[in-house]
Design a protein around this motif. Structure first.
Motif, PDB file in Angstrom:
ATOM      1  N   ARG A  15      16.337  -3.002 -38.130  1.00 41.85           N
ATOM      2  CA  ARG A  15      16.321  -1.640 -38.676  1.00 41.85           C
ATOM      3  C   ARG A  15      14.976  -0.952 -38.489  1.00 41.85           C
ATOM      4  O   ARG A  15      14.904   0.229 -38.172  1.00 41.85           O
ATOM      5  CB  ARG A  15      16.697  -1.681 -40.158  1.00 41.85           C
ATOM      6  CG  ARG A  15      16.772  -0.291 -40.782  1.00 41.85           C
ATOM      7  CD  ARG A  15      17.419  -0.326 -42.146  1.00 41.85           C
ATOM      8  NE  ARG A  15      17.496   1.001 -42.727  1.00 41.85           N
ATOM      9  CZ  ARG A  15      18.419   1.906 -42.446  1.00 41.85           C
ATOM     10  NH1 ARG A  15      19.346   1.623 -41.553  1.00 41.85           N
ATOM     11  NH2 ARG A  15      18.420   3.084 -43.032  1.00 41.85           N
ATOM     12  N   HIS A  16      13.880  -1.701 -38.693  1.00 41.89           N
ATOM     13  CA  HIS A  16      12.545  -1.126 -38.544  1.00 41.89           C
ATOM     14  C   HIS A  16      11.754  -1.962 -37.539  1.00 41.89           C
ATOM     15  O   HIS A  16      10.872  -2.739 -37.921  1.00 41.89           O
ATOM     16  CB  HIS A  16      11.829  -1.078 -39.897  1.00 41.89           C
ATOM     17  CG  HIS A  16      12.496  -0.184 -40.898  1.00 41.89           C
ATOM     18  ND1 HIS A  16      12.528   1.184 -40.749  1.00 41.89           N
ATOM     19  CD2 HIS A  16      13.181  -0.472 -42.039  1.00 41.89           C
ATOM     20  CE1 HIS A  16      13.184   1.716 -41.772  1.00 41.89           C
ATOM     21  NE2 HIS A  16      13.597   0.733 -42.558  1.00 41.89           N
ATOM     22  N   HIS A  50      20.278   9.433 -29.286  1.00 44.80           N
ATOM     23  CA  HIS A  50      20.346   9.643 -30.733  1.00 44.80           C
ATOM     24  C   HIS A  50      19.683   8.496 -31.479  1.00 44.80           C
ATOM     25  O   HIS A  50      18.905   8.706 -32.421  1.00 44.80           O
ATOM     26  CB  HIS A  50      21.814   9.775 -31.164  1.00 44.80           C
ATOM     27  CG  HIS A  50      21.988   9.865 -32.659  1.00 44.80           C
ATOM     28  ND1 HIS A  50      22.174   8.743 -33.460  1.00 44.80           N
ATOM     29  CD2 HIS A  50      21.977  10.935 -33.507  1.00 44.80           C
ATOM     30  CE1 HIS A  50      22.284   9.123 -34.722  1.00 44.80           C
ATOM     31  NE2 HIS A  50      22.162  10.445 -34.772  1.00 44.80           N
ATOM     32  N   ASP A  51      19.982   7.261 -31.055  1.00 45.85           N
ATOM     33  CA  ASP A  51      19.390   6.083 -31.700  1.00 45.85           C
ATOM     34  C   ASP A  51      17.882   6.018 -31.450  1.00 45.85           C
ATOM     35  O   ASP A  51      17.101   5.642 -32.336  1.00 45.85           O
ATOM     36  CB  ASP A  51      20.053   4.805 -31.182  1.00 45.85           C
ATOM     37  CG  ASP A  51      21.512   4.715 -31.596  1.00 45.85           C
ATOM     38  OD1 ASP A  51      21.878   5.327 -32.616  1.00 45.85           O
ATOM     39  OD2 ASP A  51      22.285   4.039 -30.883  1.00 45.85           O
ATOM     40  N   LYS A  53      15.750   8.509 -30.926  1.00 50.39           N
ATOM     41  CA  LYS A  53      15.063   9.493 -31.759  1.00 50.39           C
ATOM     42  C   LYS A  53      15.005   9.045 -33.214  1.00 50.39           C
ATOM     43  O   LYS A  53      13.975   9.180 -33.882  1.00 50.39           O
ATOM     44  CB  LYS A  53      15.767  10.851 -31.650  1.00 50.39           C
ATOM     45  CG  LYS A  53      15.659  11.497 -30.282  1.00 50.39           C
ATOM     46  CD  LYS A  53      16.424  12.800 -30.254  1.00 50.39           C
ATOM     47  CE  LYS A  53      16.330  13.468 -28.886  1.00 50.39           C
ATOM     48  NZ  LYS A  53      17.112  14.730 -28.838  1.00 50.39           N
ATOM     49  N   GLU A  54      16.106   8.493 -33.699  1.00 46.90           N
ATOM     50  CA  GLU A  54      16.184   8.063 -35.092  1.00 46.90           C
ATOM     51  C   GLU A  54      15.192   6.939 -35.389  1.00 46.90           C
ATOM     52  O   GLU A  54      14.463   6.977 -36.399  1.00 46.90           O
ATOM     53  CB  GLU A  54      17.604   7.600 -35.421  1.00 46.90           C
ATOM     54  CG  GLU A  54      17.796   7.195 -36.878  1.00 46.90           C
ATOM     55  CD  GLU A  54      19.218   6.782 -37.186  1.00 46.90           C
ATOM     56  OE1 GLU A  54      19.493   6.476 -38.349  1.00 46.90           O
ATOM     57  OE2 GLU A  54      20.058   6.744 -36.250  1.00 46.90           O
ATOM     58  N   VAL A  55      15.136   5.949 -34.492  1.00 49.18           N
ATOM     59  CA  VAL A  55      14.235   4.816 -34.695  1.00 49.18           C
ATOM     60  C   VAL A  55      12.781   5.252 -34.586  1.00 49.18           C
ATOM     61  O   VAL A  55      11.935   4.840 -35.384  1.00 49.18           O
ATOM     62  CB  VAL A  55      14.544   3.689 -33.687  1.00 49.18           C
ATOM     63  CG1 VAL A  55      13.464   2.612 -33.722  1.00 49.18           C
ATOM     64  CG2 VAL A  55      15.901   3.072 -33.981  1.00 49.18           C
ATOM     65  N   LEU A  57      11.528   8.142 -35.182  1.00 48.17           N
ATOM     66  CA  LEU A  57      11.198   8.983 -36.324  1.00 48.17           C
ATOM     67  C   LEU A  57      11.033   8.168 -37.603  1.00 48.17           C
ATOM     68  O   LEU A  57      10.103   8.381 -38.381  1.00 48.17           O
ATOM     69  CB  LEU A  57      12.292  10.044 -36.524  1.00 48.17           C
ATOM     70  CG  LEU A  57      12.014  11.131 -37.574  1.00 48.17           C
ATOM     71  CD1 LEU A  57      10.795  11.947 -37.182  1.00 48.17           C
ATOM     72  CD2 LEU A  57      13.230  12.035 -37.727  1.00 48.17           C
ATOM     73  N   GLU A  58      11.915   7.202 -37.822  1.00 47.51           N
ATOM     74  CA  GLU A  58      11.907   6.435 -39.073  1.00 47.51           C
ATOM     75  C   GLU A  58      10.921   5.268 -39.055  1.00 47.51           C
ATOM     76  O   GLU A  58      10.303   4.953 -40.065  1.00 47.51           O
ATOM     77  CB  GLU A  58      13.311   5.899 -39.372  1.00 47.51           C
ATOM     78  CG  GLU A  58      14.335   6.977 -39.708  1.00 47.51           C
ATOM     79  CD  GLU A  58      15.669   6.389 -40.083  1.00 47.51           C
ATOM     80  OE1 GLU A  58      15.801   5.138 -40.059  1.00 47.51           O
ATOM     81  OE2 GLU A  58      16.595   7.163 -40.399  1.00 47.51           O
ATOM     82  N   SER A  59      10.775   4.614 -37.892  1.00 46.05           N
ATOM     83  CA  SER A  59      10.032   3.354 -37.859  1.00 46.05           C
ATOM     84  C   SER A  59       8.691   3.429 -37.139  1.00 46.05           C
ATOM     85  O   SER A  59       7.837   2.577 -37.347  1.00 46.05           O
ATOM     86  CB  SER A  59      10.893   2.263 -37.203  1.00 46.05           C
ATOM     87  OG  SER A  59      12.121   2.143 -37.881  1.00 46.05           O
ATOM     88  N   PHE A  86       8.227  13.069 -30.945  1.00 44.70           N
ATOM     89  CA  PHE A  86       8.576  11.769 -31.513  1.00 44.70           C
ATOM     90  C   PHE A  86       7.510  10.703 -31.257  1.00 44.70           C
ATOM     91  O   PHE A  86       7.631   9.588 -31.751  1.00 44.70           O
ATOM     92  CB  PHE A  86       9.916  11.285 -30.939  1.00 44.70           C
ATOM     93  CG  PHE A  86      11.108  12.072 -31.419  1.00 44.70           C
ATOM     94  CD1 PHE A  86      11.626  11.856 -32.685  1.00 44.70           C
ATOM     95  CD2 PHE A  86      11.677  13.048 -30.611  1.00 44.70           C
ATOM     96  CE1 PHE A  86      12.709  12.595 -33.140  1.00 44.70           C
ATOM     97  CE2 PHE A  86      12.765  13.788 -31.054  1.00 44.70           C
ATOM     98  CZ  PHE A  86      13.286  13.561 -32.323  1.00 44.70           C
TER      99      PHE A  86
END
Length: 398
Positions: A15-16, A50-51, A53-55, A57-59, A86
């Motif tokens: 996840r991170h 999409h994945d 960018k999400e990773v 941004l979050e991690s 990003f």
């Protein structure tokens, strides 16, 4: 085992993650994935934008490994992510390429587009990939440590300097013990008869003991000088960054109304409330475009050039409000470009922001003597870039 199952096994779902592998054909990178996952547990393979960018941004993963079908496709993906904002945090980027494009990969690294590259088709040297990843993680750790030091501002001594000082102290103790042992051995030494023993004692008293005393005194002075010199160099690049960027800046950007309450000058209000004309001087195309986009998105008028010589020519013909400038560039580096700029009448006090990943403190100090408004370490964050713009506006208003 079918392709779908193989794909499922290869794709990691951390996840991170600290390390991510960006690609479009997972099945071709099973060997690479196995090596990375055996070395770093917090690892993930990403194939969908999409994945990705999400990773990011979050991690904010420390190491980004890119393996697209061609080097140009990998560059384009990295450029796109940078332009979208990003990648505006400290990280390492590693290019994976085929043997036929190894020359291009090497050139990309020499131009600082990527931190390193690895040929995975064919993959002969898996230990080299392990070493590349290991070194990248170490550099990231140092970069994050530096950020932490900068946030704490002054009074810090980095770990490497502490170690040098400690080593000097240990060396002093070891050398002192060696001299003490030498004196003890000489005192215990005896000749084959009383006459020889008396001669040895006289020789020690007149020549050897004074020599050891002098040597011990010089050793103590040398160690003291070495330790003092090390302590005098304790200002790190992070602290220099804090000195140039953060010391005189407010923690948050204030509005024009708040500035007006502090200083009713129309000039101050106008400059802090308007967009300015900025030149970006950077030979790395990706980095140049990333900074330009951040500034343009804020509404500033930006002109980007790839060399110091071009910058000087333009500055002689037109005026700018501030400059972002790289240190290492072909033909003319940042220091000599700045020196030439300061000879232009309307540029003597022009705000200049230094951009570099170089860790030569003496070189940065030398550059600072020409008049720098700020120093930003690469990779720069969006926050630090916009913060220096606010500082430049205040400098222009004063």
């Amino acid at each position: 085992m079918d392709v779908a199952m193989a794909r499922k096994e290869i794709e990691h779902i951390e996840r991170h993650p600290k390390v991510v592998l960006l690609c479009n054909k997972v099945e071709e990178l099973s060997g690479v994935s196995d090596i990375i996952s055996s070395q770093v547990s917090a690892f993930r393979v990403l194939t969908k934008m999409h994945d990705i960018k999400e990773v990011l941004l979050e991690s904010a993963p420390l190491v980004i490994i890119i393996a697209m079908p061609s080097v140009s496709a990998s560059i384009e993906l990295y450029r796109q992510l940078a332009q979208l904002g990003f990648l505006d945090y400290p990280h390492e980027n590693i290019l994976l390429c085929e043997n036929k494009e190894s020359g291009v990969g090497f050139r990309c690294c020499m131009k600082h587009v990527f931190s390193d590259y690895f040929v995975y088709k064919p993959m002969y040297e898996n230990y080299r990939l392990r070493m590349i990843l290991h070194n990248a993680l170490l550099r990231c750790k140092n970069a994050h440590d530096t950020t932490h030091i900068r946030e704490e501002h002054f009074g810090k001594i980095d770990e490497s300097l502490k170690q040098l000082i400690d080593d000097a102290a240990v060396y002093h103790v070891d050398a002192q013990q060696t001299l003490t042992n030498a004196r003890k051995n000489l005192e215990q030494a005896k000749g084959v008869n009383d006459i020889q023993t008396a001669l040895m004692k006289e020789l020690r008293a007149q020549h050897i003991d004074p020599l050891l005393d002098q040597l011990e005194k010089k050793l103590a002075m040398s160690i003291e000088e070495l330790t003092n010199n090390l302590k005098n160099k304790q200002i790190t690049l992070a602290e220099l960054s804090a000195l140039l960027i953060e010391k005189s800046l407010p923690e948050t950007t204030r509005s024009a109304t708040e500035y007006a309450a502090e200083d009713p000058s129309d000039k101050v209000i106008a400059l802090t409330n308007r967009n300015i004309k900025i030149m970006v001087v950077e030979d790395n195309e990706i980095y140049r475009e990333m900074i330009s986009k951040i500034l343009i998105d804020e509404g500033h008028n930006v002109e980007a050039v790839s060399s110091g010589l071009v910058a000087i020519k333009k500055l002689k013909k037109q005026k700018y409000d501030m400059i972002f400038m790289d240190l290492f560039m072909p033909e003319l580096d940042g220091y000599n470009t700045t020196r030439n700029i300061r000879n232009i009448n309307h540029c003597k006090n022009l705000p200049i922001v230094a951009l570099t990943s170089n860790k030569n403190k003496e070189l940065i100090r030398k550059w600072a003597t020409l008049g720098l408004t700020a120093y930003i370490a690469k990779p720069s964050t969006k926050h630090s870039i916009l913060k220096t713009v606010e500082k430049a506006k205040r400098a222009l208003a004063s």
